[in-house]
Scaffold this motif. Structure first.
Motif, PDB file in Angstrom:
ATOM      1  N   HIS A  36       0.852  -1.193   0.000  1.00  0.00           N
ATOM      2  CA  HIS A  36       0.000   0.000   0.000  1.00  0.00           C
ATOM      3  C   HIS A  36       0.887   1.242   0.000  1.00  0.00           C
ATOM      4  O   HIS A  36       1.341   1.694   1.045  1.00  0.00           O
ATOM      5  CB  HIS A  36      -0.911  -0.044   1.240  1.00  0.00           C
ATOM      6  N   HIS A  92       1.484   5.184  -2.130  1.00  0.00           N
ATOM      7  CA  HIS A  92       0.930   6.181  -3.059  1.00  0.00           C
ATOM      8  C   HIS A  92       2.058   6.928  -3.780  1.00  0.00           C
ATOM      9  O   HIS A  92       3.175   7.016  -3.278  1.00  0.00           O
ATOM     10  CB  HIS A  92       0.069   7.185  -2.297  1.00  0.00           C
ATOM     11  N   HIS A 146      -5.147   6.128  -5.284  1.00  0.00           N
ATOM     12  CA  HIS A 146      -6.596   6.115  -5.047  1.00  0.00           C
ATOM     13  C   HIS A 146      -7.397   5.952  -6.323  1.00  0.00           C
ATOM     14  O   HIS A 146      -6.995   6.405  -7.392  1.00  0.00           O
ATOM     15  CB  HIS A 146      -7.015   7.434  -4.391  1.00  0.00           C
ATOM     16  N   GLU A 183      -6.185   1.678  -4.717  1.00  0.00           N
ATOM     17  CA  GLU A 183      -6.973   1.693  -3.486  1.00  0.00           C
ATOM     18  C   GLU A 183      -8.340   2.246  -3.871  1.00  0.00           C
ATOM     19  O   GLU A 183      -8.564   3.454  -3.898  1.00  0.00           O
ATOM     20  CB  GLU A 183      -6.306   2.559  -2.407  1.00  0.00           C
ATOM     21  N   ASP A 187       1.179   2.481   3.846  1.00  0.00           N
ATOM     22  CA  ASP A 187       0.311   3.528   3.287  1.00  0.00           C
ATOM     23  C   ASP A 187       1.154   4.780   3.055  1.00  0.00           C
ATOM     24  O   ASP A 187       0.712   5.902   3.318  1.00  0.00           O
ATOM     25  CB  ASP A 187      -0.872   3.807   4.230  1.00  0.00           C
ATOM     26  N   HIS A 227       2.954   7.944   1.682  1.00  0.00           N
ATOM     27  CA  HIS A 227       2.644   8.998   0.716  1.00  0.00           C
ATOM     28  C   HIS A 227       3.916   9.715   0.272  1.00  0.00           C
ATOM     29  O   HIS A 227       3.873  10.709  -0.423  1.00  0.00           O
ATOM     30  CB  HIS A 227       1.639   9.997   1.315  1.00  0.00           C
TER      31      HIS A 227
HETATM   32 ZN   LIG Z   1      -3.881   4.859   1.090  1.00  0.00          ZN
END
Ligand SMILES: [Zn+2]
Ligand SMILES: [Zn+2]
Length: 249
Positions: free
Chosen positions: A8, A10, A40, A78, A207, A209
């Motif tokens: 996961h 981004h 996303h 996601e 997750d 970023h």
């Molecule tokens: Zn996410």
């Protein structure tokens, strides 16, 4: 425990800071064997990836896989849940080019019907028992409708029936995420304990970023330790270690 993959992350294609290549290089530095690029779905009002971008990302991931032989790069998304029967904002043509499907329930998603907007933005604010059931039905609906690999940050800002969702997830081979991002509430100690008794599998994800945060999961590990979660229940940690962590049951 040693992390084997981060599923996961981004990139600049939605609202991350790094490119796909930068995330891959960061993952290599951390010694990961696999990384998933999971921006996303297009249905979020702010953090969205343009539909056309997914085709470009597919090409980019394929060519990076040729270049970097020590790591496997997966293209994913996601996806957002867009109604309370569990439909998501990614169509079949996009799903067909994905290696992995993550589904999250996010505030800020364009819900398809007015009634669902009301449910998401009004009912979630109050302690209505009804919304717990609706939220759970939405997630369970998605698990049943699609081939979902991972449900992201379950229970983050939304009331859900963890046990019911974990049972259906186990039945369908869907994993529950223990999310390490400071921006998300997550499977807390209590919920993790409820879920683990169903035998569902977990995955620990950053997750991230930004590239620096790829593979950074210490926040998730705190919960893993607290819940004394056995490594056999976690998909992405090294399984063939001779020692047993002191918290493992
Ligand atoms: Zn996410
Ligand atoms: Zn998310």
């Amino acid at each position: 425990m040693i992390l084997t993959g981060d599923y996961h992350t981004h990139t600049v294609y939605s609202h991350g800071k790094g490119t796909i290549r930068q995330n891959v290089e960061a993952a290599l530095k951390k010694g990961l064997k696999e990384i998933a690029i999971t921006d996303h779905g297009p249905g979020h009002l702010v953090f969205k990836t343009k539909r056309e971008s997914f085709f470009k990302m597919r090409e980019e991931v394929d060519s990076l896989n040729q270049e970097y032989k020590d790591i496997r790069i997966l293209l994913g998304v996601e996806a957002n849940i867009v109604d309370y029967s569990g439909n998501i904002d990614v169509d079949q043509e996009i799903l067909d080019i994905m290696d992995i499907l993550l589904v999250g329930y996010h505030y800020g998603t364009r819900m398809k019907k007015w009634i669902d907007l009301y449910r998401m933005y009004a009912m979630n604010l109050f302690s209505f028992k009804k919304i717990r059931q609706l939220n759970s039905d939405a997630i369970i609906g998605a698990i049943k409708k699609y081939n979902v690999d991972i449900i992201t940050h379950l229970g983050d800002r939304m009331r859900v029936d963890i046990k019911k969702i974990a049972e259906v997830a186990k039945e369908h081979g869907t994993m529950l995420e223990i999310n390490a991002s400071p921006n998300h509430g997550q499977l807390n100690f209590r919920n993790l304990n409820i879920a683990k008794d169903t035998g569902v599998k977990f995955v620990i994800n950053s997750d991230a970023h930004s590239p620096e945060r790829v593979g950074e999961v210490s926040r998730a590990m705190e919960v893993v330790k607290m819940a004394r979660l056995n490594r056999k229940l976690i998909y992405n940690v090294e399984q063939n270690c001779e020692w047993k962590e002191d918290w493992e049951e």
